[in-house]
Scaffold this motif. Sequence first.
Motif, PDB file in Angstrom:
ATOM      1  N   THR A 163      13.046  -0.974  25.541  1.00 44.18           N
ATOM      2  CA  THR A 163      14.193  -0.503  26.310  1.00 44.18           C
ATOM      3  C   THR A 163      15.418  -1.370  26.028  1.00 44.18           C
ATOM      4  O   THR A 163      16.539  -0.863  25.888  1.00 44.18           O
ATOM      5  CB  THR A 163      13.868  -0.508  27.817  1.00 44.18           C
ATOM      6  N   MET A 164      15.218  -2.684  25.915  1.00 43.31           N
ATOM      7  CA  MET A 164      16.311  -3.583  25.556  1.00 43.31           C
ATOM      8  C   MET A 164      16.857  -3.255  24.169  1.00 43.31           C
ATOM      9  O   MET A 164      18.080  -3.248  23.947  1.00 43.31           O
ATOM     10  CB  MET A 164      15.830  -5.036  25.590  1.00 43.31           C
ATOM     11  N   LYS A 224      20.729   0.986  40.932  1.00 44.40           N
ATOM     12  CA  LYS A 224      20.111   2.231  40.496  1.00 44.40           C
ATOM     13  C   LYS A 224      19.780   2.184  39.006  1.00 44.40           C
ATOM     14  O   LYS A 224      18.701   2.606  38.571  1.00 44.40           O
ATOM     15  CB  LYS A 224      21.049   3.400  40.791  1.00 44.40           C
ATOM     16  N   GLU A 225      20.699   1.647  38.211  1.00 48.55           N
ATOM     17  CA  GLU A 225      20.470   1.526  36.771  1.00 48.55           C
ATOM     18  C   GLU A 225      19.314   0.565  36.490  1.00 48.55           C
ATOM     19  O   GLU A 225      18.485   0.810  35.600  1.00 48.55           O
ATOM     20  CB  GLU A 225      21.750   1.038  36.089  1.00 48.55           C
ATOM     21  N   MET A 226      19.250  -0.515  37.256  1.00 43.86           N
ATOM     22  CA  MET A 226      18.179  -1.494  37.066  1.00 43.86           C
ATOM     23  C   MET A 226      16.818  -0.898  37.411  1.00 43.86           C
ATOM     24  O   MET A 226      15.833  -1.111  36.692  1.00 43.86           O
ATOM     25  CB  MET A 226      18.451  -2.728  37.926  1.00 43.86           C
ATOM     26  N   HIS A 285       7.273  -5.378  39.270  1.00 41.05           N
ATOM     27  CA  HIS A 285       7.786  -6.443  38.391  1.00 41.05           C
ATOM     28  C   HIS A 285       9.299  -6.707  38.441  1.00 41.05           C
ATOM     29  O   HIS A 285       9.966  -6.820  37.423  1.00 41.05           O
ATOM     30  CB  HIS A 285       7.328  -6.259  36.942  1.00 41.05           C
ATOM     31  N   LEU A 286       9.842  -6.855  39.661  1.00 38.51           N
ATOM     32  CA  LEU A 286      11.198  -7.403  39.785  1.00 38.51           C
ATOM     33  C   LEU A 286      11.255  -8.808  39.186  1.00 38.51           C
ATOM     34  O   LEU A 286      12.278  -9.209  38.625  1.00 38.51           O
ATOM     35  CB  LEU A 286      11.617  -7.436  41.255  1.00 38.51           C
ATOM     36  N   ASP A 287      10.173  -9.554  39.340  1.00 36.36           N
ATOM     37  CA  ASP A 287      10.012 -10.863  38.705  1.00 36.36           C
ATOM     38  C   ASP A 287       9.388 -10.626  37.328  1.00 36.36           C
ATOM     39  O   ASP A 287       8.205 -10.326  37.233  1.00 36.36           O
ATOM     40  CB  ASP A 287       9.121 -11.748  39.572  1.00 36.36           C
ATOM     41  N   ALA A 339      16.124 -10.196  33.696  1.00 32.36           N
ATOM     42  CA  ALA A 339      16.241  -9.782  32.298  1.00 32.36           C
ATOM     43  C   ALA A 339      17.273  -8.674  32.156  1.00 32.36           C
ATOM     44  O   ALA A 339      18.105  -8.685  31.235  1.00 32.36           O
ATOM     45  CB  ALA A 339      14.883  -9.331  31.773  1.00 32.36           C
ATOM     46  N   PHE A 340      17.235  -7.701  33.061  1.00 33.80           N
ATOM     47  CA  PHE A 340      18.205  -6.603  33.042  1.00 33.80           C
ATOM     48  C   PHE A 340      19.618  -7.114  33.301  1.00 33.80           C
ATOM     49  O   PHE A 340      20.562  -6.781  32.563  1.00 33.80           O
ATOM     50  CB  PHE A 340      17.828  -5.560  34.095  1.00 33.80           C
TER      51      PHE A 340
END
Length: 438
Positions: free
Chosen positions: A25-26, A7-9, A229-231, A236-237
């Motif tokens: 965001t990072m 959920k956070e991802m 964009h999961l890829d 990264a997350f």
Amino acid sequence: MHREIAKEMLQFLKESPTAFHAVQTMQKELEKNGYKRLRESEKWEIAPGGAYYVTRNDSSLIAFCPGTELSDYTFNITASHSDFPVFKLKENAEIEVRKKYMQLNTEGYGGMLPATWFDRPLSVAGRVIVKEGNRFVTKLVNIDRDFVLIPSLAIHMNREAADGIKFNKQVDMLPLMGTGNISKGELKNLLCKELGISPEAFYGSDLYLYNRQEPSVWGAAEEFISSQHLDDLQCAFACLKGFLAGENSRSVGIYSCFDNEETGSGTKQGAGSTFLEDVLRRINTGLGKTEEDYLRAISGSFMLSADNAHAVHPNHPEKTDETNCVYMNEGIVIKSHAGAKYTSDAVSIALFRALCENAGVPVQFFANRSDQQGGSTLGNILTGKVSLNAVDIGLAQLAMHSAFETAGIKDTYYMVKAVEKFFNSHFCERDGVFCIEE
């Protein structure tokens, strides 16, 4: 726990419509955890036990945390990428059609699946360069509403469409923005309104389309996640979460995320640039170490190159290798290739397998069919610049490079656990033998 991480991802993905937004965001997450921003153009003051990050082009980021016992230190590095296949707006983007429609002129970035972009709500986001006196300032923008759409051509006008067609990105893929009651310049005016600037201050932009469809958790047991964009923002997350949770006093932890992997990494902010080596050398110098210390540290260092992998497709299992194929929700994927498309070898695979065993995380193995050519990733590009041990890993997914990709709900959690264990560990070389110490 895996549902909370997923959920956070997915929220992270919603907040990251472009690589620029992903890096922003990072940055927010790093600063919330006490990380101090450094700039490449300024002198760095680095101390053991500190926490720092630096960006390049606002689309690549490296964060690092030196340990406190660095007499015989090494680097622990994760690498992922911030970009993804998408449509980029051209400089003069507006196209008027018969004085009835206004389209946007775009071009493809990366190896996308074009058909997945039709008939869904899209919008525009990216960065704008704003002139403030003699300064040119970067501002991020996101038109946070359903704004444009790429309409399909009805099957009545193309009877071959149901049998499959090749799409022309200059003809078939241009998004519709409005009707003839808007004039050229409307897009710029709208962006300026979003930013609160005058059109005269708008001096440049990198703008992209993005999919507005909400991320989803689905399946009979809610075992799948789908999103744009999961890829590779999933990796990264997960690597960032593991990096922030881990700590080792004898290592320098490095979290890196590079832009332009989807177009070959050959930019100043890509994995093929000097960015990683520049940062590693400046860390070494800032800690008062010598060139000899740096070369010794590199020889015992270890990198996880994290980029997603192809799961077995239920409709096309024949497209994957018979004995080295992977499935969603069954653990982290270790990728290997005889022609060094991936950087994994026997040593790095053994080290990572042992690491995952200690973390209680399952692993699986991926190789391409021998009669098919797959893609490459960050690992072998980065190790061509900084020669260290590295393994290519990822998370299994379907529909890679679609506008809406699918992965397993458990796998992000597996990656976070493994990366946390990685940053809790000290890798070194002693008498020609590699060791993992905690």
